[in-house]
Every structure is written in structure tokens, then in C-alpha cells.
Design a protein around this motif. Structure first.
Motif, PDB file in Angstrom:
ATOM      1  N   UNK A 124       0.549  -0.767   0.104  1.00  0.00           N
ATOM      2  CA  UNK A 124      -0.184   0.175  -0.365  1.00  0.00           C
ATOM      3  C   UNK A 124       1.015   1.500  -0.103  1.00  0.00           C
ATOM      4  N   UNK A 125      -0.107   2.012  -0.479  1.00  0.00           N
ATOM      5  CA  UNK A 125       1.033   3.327  -0.130  1.00  0.00           C
ATOM      6  C   UNK A 125       1.504   3.803   1.074  1.00  0.00           C
ATOM      7  N   UNK A 126       2.713   3.974   1.194  1.00  0.00           N
ATOM      8  CA  UNK A 126       3.228   3.932   3.416  1.00  0.00           C
ATOM      9  C   UNK A 126       2.227   5.190   3.720  1.00  0.00           C
ATOM     10  N   UNK A 127       1.727   6.064   3.516  1.00  0.00           N
ATOM     11  CA  UNK A 127       0.556   7.104   3.677  1.00  0.00           C
ATOM     12  C   UNK A 127      -0.684   6.273   4.514  1.00  0.00           C
ATOM     13  N   UNK A 128      -0.880   4.972   3.756  1.00  0.00           N
ATOM     14  CA  UNK A 128      -2.042   4.420   4.163  1.00  0.00           C
ATOM     15  C   UNK A 128      -1.539   3.293   5.555  1.00  0.00           C
ATOM     16  N   UNK A 129      -2.468   2.962   6.310  1.00  0.00           N
ATOM     17  CA  UNK A 129      -2.676   2.004   7.473  1.00  0.00           C
ATOM     18  C   UNK A 129      -1.301   0.904   6.593  1.00  0.00           C
ATOM     19  N   UNK A 130      -0.378   0.587   7.385  1.00  0.00           N
ATOM     20  CA  UNK A 130       0.253  -0.426   7.183  1.00  0.00           C
ATOM     21  C   UNK A 130       1.526  -1.421   8.498  1.00  0.00           C
ATOM     22  N   UNK A 131       1.849  -2.191   8.712  1.00  0.00           N
ATOM     23  CA  UNK A 131       2.511  -2.973  10.032  1.00  0.00           C
ATOM     24  C   UNK A 131       3.505  -3.185   9.772  1.00  0.00           C
ATOM     25  N   UNK A 132       4.012  -2.491   8.148  1.00  0.00           N
ATOM     26  CA  UNK A 132       5.622  -3.672   7.912  1.00  0.00           C
ATOM     27  C   UNK A 132       6.473  -2.441   7.049  1.00  0.00           C
ATOM     28  N   UNK A 133       7.333  -2.061   7.067  1.00  0.00           N
ATOM     29  CA  UNK A 133       7.784  -1.363   6.134  1.00  0.00           C
ATOM     30  C   UNK A 133       8.756  -1.371   5.201  1.00  0.00           C
ATOM     31  N   UNK A 134       9.614  -2.089   4.537  1.00  0.00           N
ATOM     32  CA  UNK A 134      11.000  -3.128   3.700  1.00  0.00           C
ATOM     33  C   UNK A 134      11.923  -2.573   3.979  1.00  0.00           C
ATOM     34  N   UNK A 135      13.337  -3.225   4.826  1.00  0.00           N
ATOM     35  CA  UNK A 135      13.995  -2.721   4.870  1.00  0.00           C
ATOM     36  C   UNK A 135      15.054  -2.890   3.573  1.00  0.00           C
ATOM     37  N   UNK A 136      15.386  -4.807   3.394  1.00  0.00           N
ATOM     38  CA  UNK A 136      16.082  -5.252   1.618  1.00  0.00           C
ATOM     39  C   UNK A 136      15.151  -6.424   2.302  1.00  0.00           C
TER      40      UNK A 136
END
Length: 336
Positions: free
Chosen positions: A210-222
């Protein structure tokens, strides 16, 4: 902290498994707008001659062939044809079945095309075992590929064509086959996300970017390929944890630009692992990510990218918690 991270990682792996199963079933069992999971245009490779008693099949594609097509926004399929598997394609044929030889009269000359439920059953009855044999057993059912059938166009079915192709495809989060290259047996089957993507888990346990401005649970780093790390054996989850702990912590620091930035944003490094069954099925890669575990040891809802800083990132609707002051990291002193 290690125990909490392990518990959260196990929770995520369970969600990943459920999401893959749900996504693949949705596509395989759902008919195209014309009335079946079918090609709506005859392949350019269809034979031109056929006997008086048997119609020409809609395609000559057989085991090992790769297929591609175009689909509009309504799902209508055109330009259905065979292509080199090294080129972009949407489907790799694992078996060719003639439903006219099915041991009942279910698919006789006047039989209607199978409905959604029956298509899903045929996938299990005819495609599952054939595809596993085609791959010599190396298949991860929770990986990036799913098993699916292709039926003839409605017009060809009405003329008596009962060809069904079993095969493998990679789909997007909506269940639509996407373009891939190379044979499945030669690919890493792991289902992963790209660095910088934000991943949400919905009520049906389905994961999607999803767009990072929408609710999410993870942000991928690698994304980490574990095959070079364990080239000649199947690693245990504990062995993967031991290796990934430092790798994903380092990835989080690099992703944030500095260790201090990671500390101030209050998110924790996180990583997925591959179960032995998935590894032996062909999945070799995992993701490193940033998450926030709330007091209930569940994933918090994040909005905004971590890289945008404390002024933008929200955790369950609130700014990141204030971080206590700490000693600056010791800088290297020049040697006399």
C-alpha cells in the motif's frame, strides 16, 4: 525482546501462508467475465486440420510450454499464444488434460463449462499431483507461484473442445496473472516484497503493498537471499534467526541513514524466515522490515514512512514514543 520478536515473526509467517492460499484460490476458482477461467481467443498455434469427429483444440501447448496473453480492465483475454519461457509470460504448462476422457459423462458433448466450484475441484483432482511431478516435488505452496487450470474459450467448449491445461502462474494481490520470466524450476519461489514498500495485513489475513501514507504494519528494508549462506543444506529457523539478526539490524540502520535515526523513530528490526518445507520447495529469500509491537504483542498500525521522520510517522495514530536520552555512541579516537 528476542522472545517477542520471535513470536511476532511466527505470527507474520502464519499470515503469509494464509494470504498466499487465499489469493491463489480466488483466481483459480473464479471465472473470467465470459463464463470460465478460459482463453477468450484461440491460440495462433492451434492446428488447422482435425478429424470430423473431434474438434481442433484451442491450443497445441503441452507440458513445458509457456503462454502469454493480454487482458483488459474487464478481464477479456486477447493475443493468447505460446512463447519462449525465457521471455515474459503468464503461465507455464505442467500438464495437458482431455476432460472428454474423464471417467464419467460429466464433460460430454452437451455439458456446460465447469462452474467456479468445479474448476477448483479439477485443479485439485487433476493439476496438483501432475504439477508436483513436473517439478520433481520442488514446490512451495505458500510461495510466489500457484497452480491453476486454463479452460478453452466458451465457443471452443461449445464445439466440443475439452482441453484443460494445468500449470503455474504468479499473480498480483488481486489474483491476476502477472508477467514473469524463466521456468519455475529455475526460480527462487519465495514470495517477498521490495525495499521501501509498505505492507498491510487486512482482516482476511491477506498481505498487500500500500501507499506508505495508508495504514500498514511493515516497512520493508531489504530482501536477503539465503541460498549463498546455506548452499548445501536446509537451515533450521534458529540458524536463519542467528544469521538474520545482525543482517536485518544493519539493513534497518542503513535504510534509516544512521543508527541514531533508527533509535529515534522507535521501530524495531524484523525479519521473516523460511520453514524447512518451504526451503525444500524452492523458497530461498526472506525480507527484513521495520515494525512496532504494541503492549499486546501485536503489530501496530503505521502511517507514513519511517524515513520521513518522527514528524510524519504515526503509530496507531500517535507520534512515535519519546526516546530517553542516551550517551552518544563512542566515536573512534585517533591513535597517538
Amino acid at each position: 525482546m528476542a522472545t517477542k520478536t520471535t513470536a511476532l515473526r511466527g505470527f507474520l509467517v502464519a499470515l503469509l501462508a494464509g494470504a498466499v492460499g487465499f489469493g491463489s484460490y480466488t483466481y483459480n476458482a473464479s471465472p473470467a467475465p465470459q463464463g470460465g477461467t478460459e482463453a477468450s481467443e484461440v491460440s495462433t498455434s492451434a492446428p488447422k486440420r482435425h478429424s470430423k469427429n473431434k474438434p481442433a483444440p484451442f491450443t497445441t501447448a503441452d507440458q513445458g510450454a509457456c503462454l502469454t496473453w493480454e487482458a483488459d480492465t474487464e478481464g477479456h483475454i486477447t493475443a493468447f499464444e505460446q512463447t519462449d519461457c525465457a521471455l515474459e509470460h503468464r503461465f507455464e504448462v505442467s500438464a495437458r488434460e482431455d476432460l472428454a476422457t474423464y471417467p464419467t459423462s460429466e464433460f460430454g458433448p452437451s455439458a456446460p463449462m465447469p462452474n467456479q466450484t468445479r474448476q477448483a475441484q479439477l485443479r485439485e483432482e487433476l493439476c496438483g499431483g501432475a504439477t508436483l511431478r513436473y517439478l520433481n516435488g520442488a514446490f512451495d505452496p505458500n510461495g510466489r507461484y500457484s497452480i491453476a487450470p486454463i479452460l478453452p474459450p466458451a465457443a471452443a467448449w461449445e464445439q466440443g473442445d475439452r482441453t484443460m491445461l494445468c500449470g503455474l502462474q504468479e499473480t498480483n494481490r488481486d489474483g491476476t496473472p502477472i508477467l514473469t520470466t524463466g521456468r519455475v524450476s529455475e526460480q527462487d519461489q519465495a514470495r517477498t516484497f521490495n525495499p521501501g514498500e509498505c505492507v498491510a495485513i487486512d482482516g482476511a489475513s491477506s498481505l498487500s503493498t500500500v501507499d506508505c501514507n495508508e495504514p500498514h504494519q511493515m516497512e520493508i528494508t531489504s530482501t536477503v537471499d539465503l541460498k549463498p549462506v546455506f548452499p548445501d543444506r536446509t537451515p533450521s529457523v534458529e540458524e536463519q534467526d542467528k544469521y538474520l539478526r545482525d543482517v536485518c539490524t544493519d539493513a534497518a540502520q542503513k535504510y534509516m541513514g544512521a543508527e541514531e535515526n533508527l533509535y529515534q523513530i522507535a521501530l524495531q528490526p524484523f525479519w521473516t524466515t523460511q520453514k524447512p518445507s518451504a526451503w525444500e520447495g524452492g523458497s530461498r529469500s526472506v525480507n527484513c522490515a521495520l515494525v512496532f509491537s504494541n503492549p499486546e504483542e501485536q503489530f501496530a498500525a503505521l502511517t507514513g514512512s519511517a524515513t520521513a521522520g518522527r514528524e510524519v510517522l504515526k503509530i496507531d495514530g500517535n507520534p512515535p514514543p519519546e526516546r530517553p536520552e542516551r550517551r552518544p555512541l563512542r566515536e573512534e579516537q585517533p591513535q597517538p
